[in-house]
Design an enzyme around this catalytic site. Sequence first.
Site, PDB file in Angstrom:
ATOM      1  CE  LYS A 107      45.354  44.512  46.056  1.00 43.01           C
ATOM      2  NZ  LYS A 107      45.543  44.263  44.632  1.00 43.01           N
ATOM      3  CG  ASP A 121      41.930  39.264  51.123  1.00 45.85           C
ATOM      4  OD1 ASP A 121      42.327  40.439  51.145  1.00 45.85           O
ATOM      5  OD2 ASP A 121      42.083  38.502  50.151  1.00 45.85           O
ATOM      6  CB  CYS A 173      44.170  36.530  40.992  1.00 41.44           C
ATOM      7  SG  CYS A 173      45.542  37.177  40.058  1.00 41.44           S
ATOM      8  CD  GLN A 217      40.783  44.992  45.607  1.00 43.38           C
ATOM      9  OE1 GLN A 217      40.706  46.221  45.568  1.00 43.38           O
ATOM     10  NE2 GLN A 217      41.550  44.314  44.771  1.00 43.38           N
ATOM     11  CG  HIS A 257      43.091  37.464  45.102  1.00 40.67           C
ATOM     12  ND1 HIS A 257      44.326  36.887  45.277  1.00 40.67           N
ATOM     13  CD2 HIS A 257      43.257  38.387  44.120  1.00 40.67           C
ATOM     14  CE1 HIS A 257      45.193  37.434  44.445  1.00 40.67           C
ATOM     15  NE2 HIS A 257      44.566  38.351  43.724  1.00 40.67           N
TER      16      HIS A 257
HETATM   17  N1  C6P Z   1      44.290  41.737  43.704  1.00 38.45           N
HETATM   18  C1  C6P Z   1      43.635  42.575  41.532  1.00 38.45           C
HETATM   19  O1  C6P Z   1      43.869  43.077  40.436  1.00 38.45           O
HETATM   20  P1  C6P Z   1      48.864  41.209  46.812  1.00 38.45           P
HETATM   21  O2  C6P Z   1      49.156  40.852  45.401  1.00 38.45           O
HETATM   22  O3  C6P Z   1      49.451  40.216  47.764  1.00 38.45           O
HETATM   23  O4  C6P Z   1      49.167  42.620  47.161  1.00 38.45           O
HETATM   24  O5  C6P Z   1      47.265  41.118  46.976  1.00 38.45           O
HETATM   25  C2  C6P Z   1      46.623  39.899  46.748  1.00 38.45           C
HETATM   26  C3  C6P Z   1      45.155  40.078  46.880  1.00 38.45           C
HETATM   27  C4  C6P Z   1      44.485  39.459  47.921  1.00 38.45           C
HETATM   28  N2  C6P Z   1      43.168  39.632  48.107  1.00 38.45           N
HETATM   29  C5  C6P Z   1      42.434  40.399  47.299  1.00 38.45           C
HETATM   30  C6  C6P Z   1      40.974  40.563  47.579  1.00 38.45           C
HETATM   31  C7  C6P Z   1      43.042  41.038  46.212  1.00 38.45           C
HETATM   32  O6  C6P Z   1      42.305  41.796  45.408  1.00 38.45           O
HETATM   33  C8  C6P Z   1      44.428  40.864  45.982  1.00 38.45           C
HETATM   34  C9  C6P Z   1      45.110  41.492  44.801  1.00 38.45           C
HETATM   35  C10 C6P Z   1      44.781  42.402  42.520  1.00 38.45           C
HETATM   36  O7  C6P Z   1      42.510  42.225  41.875  1.00 38.45           O
HETATM   37  C11 C6P Z   1      45.951  41.749  41.878  1.00 38.45           C
HETATM   38  S1  C6P Z   1      45.623  40.101  41.379  1.00 38.45           S
END
Ligand code: C6P
Length: 405
Positions: A223, A197, A363, A200, A122
């Site tokens: 999430k 990371d 993203c 997910q 991401h």
């Molecule tokens: N993915 C998706 O629709 P934030 O926005 O900081 O809470 O998370 C960022 C992020 C980082 N790593 C992974 C693997 C992610 O999936 C995400 C966020 C969302 O896939 C929003 S783009």
Amino acid sequence: MKTLIPKEIKNDFPIFKRKIHGKSLVYLDSASSSQKPKQVIEALSNYYEKMHANIHRGIYTLSEEATLAYEDAHRKVARLINAKFKEIIFTKNTTESINLLAYSLGLELKKGDEILLTEMEHHANLVPWQQIAKRVGAVVKFIKVNKEGELIVDEQLFTKKTKIVAVTHISNVLGTINPIAEIIGKGHKVGAKVVIDAAQSIPHMPFDVKALDADFVAFSSHKMLGPTGIGVLYGKQELLEQMTPFLYGGDMIKEVTLEDSTFNDLPWKFEAGTPNIAGGIAFGTAVEYLTNIGMHNIEQHDKELLKYAHEQLSKVKGITIYGPKDLKKKSSIIAFNFEDIHPHDVSSILDTEGIAIRGGHHCAMPLMKILNLQSSCRLSLYLYNTTEDIDALVKALEKVRKVFK
Ligand code: C6P
């Protein structure tokens, strides 16, 4: 088909009473952000109605209660991932957690040092490292992704120069579950620090930082049933103690003179300024909610639904599904395209049926390029989803087909 978590769980989530374009809401976008149970919503309002005051500052009842509740939320998160209280830093989100690391670990990098990422990151786990590498003259290398969206973990990428390995546990586009234990082992063998990371994964499965021996782990409350604006950085205590803070100011200091400052104990050394107190406390409630259901049960429920969704979608003419074919290697995310209809069109027609999915590049632009895609549709499942939700999606796709005939 009966899933492990009863469908009555939806009653805990007030949003499912809402109609969208006169239809019941079918929410299939939890990888983007999950919905919230009433317990979490009540924790937020209860805090503001009965407890609000700044933490760590007031010697009076409200401030002491707020402090205890906020600290307790750190303990709940620590228990969830088998960490120590001092190892749990509340941030804004996964993105901020990784930026904190890129800044702080970046200060130790020298020209020619290597940062190893994967091609499926991401942007949150790519751009911060890219930028720090540019500033210090470090080199960013990538573990490649094969056609099925799985990592090709080549031992030769791990060298004496590798200082940081930062990988996603689960691809937010394809749902691929990566072999992070193997990657952590390989990273440690060459003396690198390993960042996971887990945005997910932690919402969907048991996760044990000690068993994995992960150095740093980042994830977001929103999430996993919690509020937006709160995230977590886990770090091994001995590493966090050596690290330079990212943000400076109130609450993160021990002693300040006009010339210099000493820093507070963990985790407060990394939580400068008035934090998201309400969000933190309600996140604790979300963790409690998940723990009561059981992370093993959530993982099992998601797996069953993923299998059902794959079976049903595969029967739809014109569907192309991306990612691992072996569902054991896949979490509850399905990226797909339908006929040659643009994912934004698919999403907006599904919306007229009350169905929410995501369409776009998710993203993760480099991964999309490797897969030779501009964009895709993506559905993602969570504990409140049912087989009926999948059936509604399959039915609505026929409507999409008719519109574009
Ligand atoms: N993915 C998706 O629709 P934030 O926005 O900081 O809470 O998370 C960022 C992020 C980082 N790593 C992974 C693997 C992610 O999936 C995400 C966020 C969302 O896939 C929003 S783009």
